[in-house]
Design a protein around this motif. Structure first.
Motif, PDB file in Angstrom:
ATOM      1  N   ILE A 125       0.815  -1.218   0.000  1.00 25.25           N
ATOM      2  CA  ILE A 125       0.000   0.000   0.000  1.00 25.25           C
ATOM      3  C   ILE A 125       0.849   1.269   0.000  1.00 25.25           C
ATOM      4  O   ILE A 125       0.343   2.360   0.259  1.00 25.25           O
ATOM      5  CB  ILE A 125      -0.984   0.017   1.192  1.00 25.25           C
ATOM      6  N   GLY A 126       2.135   1.137  -0.296  1.00 27.30           N
ATOM      7  CA  GLY A 126       2.976   2.305  -0.553  1.00 27.30           C
ATOM      8  C   GLY A 126       3.588   2.972   0.654  1.00 27.30           C
ATOM      9  O   GLY A 126       4.290   3.977   0.509  1.00 27.30           O
ATOM     10  N   ILE A 127       3.376   2.448   1.852  1.00 31.69           N
ATOM     11  CA  ILE A 127       3.862   3.112   3.054  1.00 31.69           C
ATOM     12  C   ILE A 127       5.387   3.050   3.127  1.00 31.69           C
ATOM     13  O   ILE A 127       6.051   4.054   3.427  1.00 31.69           O
ATOM     14  CB  ILE A 127       3.239   2.497   4.307  1.00 31.69           C
ATOM     15  N   SER A 128       5.970   1.889   2.862  1.00 31.68           N
ATOM     16  CA  SER A 128       7.419   1.739   2.946  1.00 31.68           C
ATOM     17  C   SER A 128       8.123   2.638   1.937  1.00 31.68           C
ATOM     18  O   SER A 128       9.110   3.310   2.260  1.00 31.68           O
ATOM     19  CB  SER A 128       7.816   0.276   2.719  1.00 31.68           C
ATOM     20  N   ALA A 129       7.625   2.652   0.708  1.00 30.56           N
ATOM     21  CA  ALA A 129       8.247   3.487  -0.330  1.00 30.56           C
ATOM     22  C   ALA A 129       8.142   4.962   0.002  1.00 30.56           C
ATOM     23  O   ALA A 129       9.086   5.736  -0.206  1.00 30.56           O
ATOM     24  CB  ALA A 129       7.595   3.199  -1.681  1.00 30.56           C
ATOM     25  N   ALA A 130       6.991   5.372   0.544  1.00 29.12           N
ATOM     26  CA  ALA A 130       6.812   6.780   0.895  1.00 29.12           C
ATOM     27  C   ALA A 130       7.714   7.176   2.063  1.00 29.12           C
ATOM     28  O   ALA A 130       8.315   8.257   2.061  1.00 29.12           O
ATOM     29  CB  ALA A 130       5.352   7.051   1.237  1.00 29.12           C
ATOM     30  N   ALA A 131       7.810   6.313   3.083  1.00 27.53           N
ATOM     31  CA  ALA A 131       8.696   6.603   4.206  1.00 27.53           C
ATOM     32  C   ALA A 131      10.142   6.680   3.738  1.00 27.53           C
ATOM     33  O   ALA A 131      10.907   7.548   4.190  1.00 27.53           O
ATOM     34  CB  ALA A 131       8.537   5.532   5.284  1.00 27.53           C
ATOM     35  N   SER A 132      10.527   5.804   2.832  1.00 22.53           N
ATOM     36  CA  SER A 132      11.878   5.863   2.277  1.00 22.53           C
ATOM     37  C   SER A 132      12.108   7.175   1.539  1.00 22.53           C
ATOM     38  O   SER A 132      13.182   7.788   1.645  1.00 22.53           O
ATOM     39  CB  SER A 132      12.112   4.678   1.335  1.00 22.53           C
ATOM     40  N   LEU A 133      11.111   7.626   0.787  1.00 14.91           N
ATOM     41  CA  LEU A 133      11.232   8.905   0.075  1.00 14.91           C
ATOM     42  C   LEU A 133      11.416  10.057   1.054  1.00 14.91           C
ATOM     43  O   LEU A 133      12.249  10.949   0.828  1.00 14.91           O
ATOM     44  CB  LEU A 133       9.996   9.139  -0.795  1.00 14.91           C
ATOM     45  N   GLY A 134      10.658  10.064   2.144  1.00 17.24           N
ATOM     46  CA  GLY A 134      10.807  11.116   3.142  1.00 17.24           C
ATOM     47  C   GLY A 134      12.214  11.158   3.714  1.00 17.24           C
ATOM     48  O   GLY A 134      12.804  12.236   3.889  1.00 17.24           O
ATOM     49  N   ALA A 135      12.762   9.982   4.022  1.00 22.33           N
ATOM     50  CA  ALA A 135      14.128   9.926   4.538  1.00 22.33           C
ATOM     51  C   ALA A 135      15.140  10.388   3.497  1.00 22.33           C
ATOM     52  O   ALA A 135      16.100  11.108   3.816  1.00 22.33           O
ATOM     53  CB  ALA A 135      14.448   8.501   4.981  1.00 22.33           C
ATOM     54  N   VAL A 136      14.927   9.975   2.252  1.00 23.08           N
ATOM     55  CA  VAL A 136      15.835  10.385   1.175  1.00 23.08           C
ATOM     56  C   VAL A 136      15.826  11.899   1.009  1.00 23.08           C
ATOM     57  O   VAL A 136      16.886  12.533   0.833  1.00 23.08           O
ATOM     58  CB  VAL A 136      15.440   9.679  -0.138  1.00 23.08           C
ATOM     59  N   LEU A 137      14.655  12.504   1.064  1.00 26.48           N
ATOM     60  CA  LEU A 137      14.572  13.966   0.936  1.00 26.48           C
ATOM     61  C   LEU A 137      15.271  14.668   2.098  1.00 26.48           C
ATOM     62  O   LEU A 137      15.885  15.730   1.916  1.00 26.48           O
ATOM     63  CB  LEU A 137      13.108  14.399   0.854  1.00 26.48           C
ATOM     64  N   ALA A 138      15.198  14.077   3.297  1.00 28.25           N
ATOM     65  CA  ALA A 138      15.888  14.667   4.445  1.00 28.25           C
ATOM     66  C   ALA A 138      17.400  14.623   4.252  1.00 28.25           C
ATOM     67  O   ALA A 138      18.113  15.587   4.580  1.00 28.25           O
ATOM     68  CB  ALA A 138      15.492  13.936   5.724  1.00 28.25           C
ATOM     69  N   ILE A 139      17.898  13.515   3.707  1.00 31.89           N
ATOM     70  CA  ILE A 139      19.338  13.407   3.434  1.00 31.89           C
ATOM     71  C   ILE A 139      19.734  14.331   2.287  1.00 31.89           C
ATOM     72  O   ILE A 139      20.738  15.053   2.354  1.00 31.89           O
ATOM     73  CB  ILE A 139      19.709  11.948   3.111  1.00 31.89           C
ATOM     74  N   TYR A 140      18.938  14.329   1.223  1.00 35.58           N
ATOM     75  CA  TYR A 140      19.250  15.104   0.018  1.00 35.58           C
ATOM     76  C   TYR A 140      19.273  16.605   0.313  1.00 35.58           C
ATOM     77  O   TYR A 140      20.107  17.347  -0.207  1.00 35.58           O
ATOM     78  CB  TYR A 140      18.208  14.797  -1.058  1.00 35.58           C
TER      79      TYR A 140
END
Length: 333
Positions: free
Chosen positions: A93-108
């Motif tokens: 349901i996309g939760i893992s991918a979305a959480a990963s995106l949030g973390a990636v944006l924080a690093i980026y």
């Protein structure tokens, strides 16, 4: 021995295995500390190096392994029961991918360099946004197919945006940090991560545990379940938001750890019978055992190379998934 006795024996066995692996997780690490000495230091009032290692390094890692494994196993069993799809898993349901995106944006964006907790907080925020989007796309009256399609759409968009961030990253160190984080690991986690994720995981566990009777009724079909007094909209809300709260928190502190929510319910389902409600606690204990065992293994297999937890679970889980596909094809042939 009747089914109830066998089920209780299974839960006792899984509980004992989980407790044993939790203790082993406390005793395994690069520091050569005797097991009895490490346990004694954990509960002592001393503040020496051994006590510091136990309280600040090994205890948080073991607790997160226990909590994240239980989350993945429980949510996988709940989603498979709600969607009536044996191949469903928490990332569907996309939760893992979305959480990963949030973390990636924080690093980026460099937020992690200014604020240490920016990564898990950004991942949690992205998970919340994702579940709201999935619920809006599927609607309160949407069925299992709508949830799956909405989750696939959110997962695809999040994966594309993550790839874009990697593609545009001009800092090779940031790109490497993103890649390492996405592989999933419990290394260098502290009690702060435990306290940050625990409330969301507990909330998710409670919501998913409330699905037991409804999942049993849904095995007879939506119409029959509704005639038995099951509120299908409430079931959808509990399944989606319970998974989002627990899996979003797990991904926020450990990265993506795949296949646990898919494999564990499949292994345990023949042992608990045809009642999905019985699979929920068994899968929670089984998931905790699998993640704890995998985390112990990554510390023993290549301690000097920092083998990632998500890599090991994928190596074990991917062949199992292929076996499931092969068995399904033979059954339909």
């Amino acid at each position: 021995m009747n089914d109830t006795a066998r089920y209780r024996l299974l839960l006792c066995g899984l509980g004992g295995l989980t407790a044993l692996l939790f203790l082993l997780s406390l005793g395994v690490g690069p520091a050569a500390i005797a097991f009895s000495e490490s346990i004694r230091a954990l509960f002592s009032d001393q503040r020496d190096a051994i006590a510091l290692i136990m309280r600040e390094v090994r205890l948080p890692r073991a607790l997160l392994g226990l909590m994240i494994g239980a989350t993945l196993g429980l949510s996988g069993a709940a989603l498979q029961g709600y969607l009536r799809n044996p191949l469903a898993e928490p990332g569907l349901i996309g939760i893992s991918a979305a959480a990963s995106l949030g973390a990636v944006l924080a690093i980026y964006s460099g937020l992690t360099a200014m604020f240490a907790l920016a990564l898990p907080l950004a991942a949690l925020a992205a998970a919340v946004v994702a579940v709201v989007v999935v619920q809006m796309l599927a609607g309160l009256r949407g069925g299992a197919l709508s949830i799956i399609l909405a989750g696939v759409a959110v997962s695809s968009f999040a994966a594309a945006m993550t790839s874009l961030a990697l593609n545009l990253s001009s800092n090779p160190f940031a790109a490497m940090e993103i890649m390492f984080w996405m592989l999933g690991s419990l290394t260098d986690r502290s009690m702060v991560h435990v306290w940050l994720s625990a409330p969301f995981m507990l909330l998710g566990w409670v919501m998913l545990a409330m699905l037991g009777r409804a999942l049993d009724a849904l095995t007879l079909g939506n119409d029959t379940a509704a005639s038995m007094g099951i509120d299908l909209r409430r079931v959808q809300f509990l399944a989606v938001f319970g998974t989002a709260a627990s899996v979003g928190a797990a991904t926020a502190v450990a990265g993506a750890i795949g296949f646990v929510g898919l494999v564990v319910p499949h292994i345990l389902r023949p042992l608990v019978g045809s009642r999905p409600s019985r699979l929920l606690p068994a899968s929670a204990l089984g998931g905790a055992s699998v993640v704890l065992a995998a985390d112990i293994a990554v510390r023993l297999i290549a301690p000097e190379r920092d083998l990632k937890l998500g890599v090991l679970t994928a190596i074990v889980g991917a062949p199992f998934f292929l076996w499931l596909v092969y068995r399904t094809r033979r059954r339909l042939a």
